[in-house]
Design a protein around this motif. Sequence first.
Motif: not given
Length: 320
Positions: A65-80
């Motif tokens: 949503q936006n940075y103020h909705v702290a409990d609603d983020f997507s997480l991605f873990i990458y390997e380069y």
Amino acid sequence: VIVFNDQIYMLGTVNRGPSLIGFDKNTGELLATLSLHDLGDIEGEIFSRSFHQNKVYFAVQNPNQNYHVADDFSLFIYEYDLSTQSLKLLHKDPKVYRLSHGPGNRPAVNEDNTSIFFRYLKKEDDQYLMEIVEIPFDGTSPSVVVKDVLNINRIDVQLLHHRVVIKGDHLIIGFRHRPEKKLRAYEISTGELIWKRVDEMAPILYMDNLYAINFQSSGPLELIDSYTGQTLWSQNIRGTNHNLSILDHKPLAGLRAQNNQSMSILDLDTGSTLVSVSLEDLGFGTHQNHFLNNSFSYDQGEKIILATSGGQIFCLRHPL
């Protein structure tokens, strides 16, 4: 820092963004600066990163949503992969709690150097959960190995600071604030919580021993049984996680005093002080000058290097 194909690579911050910085190993010439965001189609904030061999592992969080909705983020873990210059998405979670920057959010690698572990927080059904995902270096699929409910009613910045170490099949995490039991150990193969303590202490793993020291307020250094959580010995060194530095090759640590004017060398087998030196005794005692908290050793631990803010460098021989 890693060395690959006669180049030295570092992870740093350039123009306020996390970047991969390459130098020529032979000349020290700066060869390239590459923003991690430019490695591929990456959206969001990079908050955790680490090297292993010729690969960079990093986590990205992006608001749903936006940075103020702290409990609603997507997480991605990458390997380069530096050798193939290819980016690979290893793990994702569509709804996590926003994490903060800082050393407390660095991933942890196990003793055998076979896996890297990332930790994140979630809110589900009014409960706050901690999940830890294991990413094997051999290309095996990542898996969530720890999922635990934290007995808290809210998340704040202090909770997001922690330290993780891994000893065998045990993952030990120390929180700086909030959970009633702040020092916890889990069995990786089962995900079960095997012990917990109320102490607000940072775990330290060195030479197959588990130590713990306070995050902020000065207190003891403890040797802990990783199977039971029991204290094997405790020495009141009046130190914290911020003024203790582990020395390579031998069971030794440097402890900077609270006034930064003296430095002690500790025996990590017993916790006792082997020797102490002060800037005043060395002839460099001023209000502006102080010991830096980055002592290190070389020559198989026989020589110990101490440095000061005034530019002095001292070499101590092993006291035993």
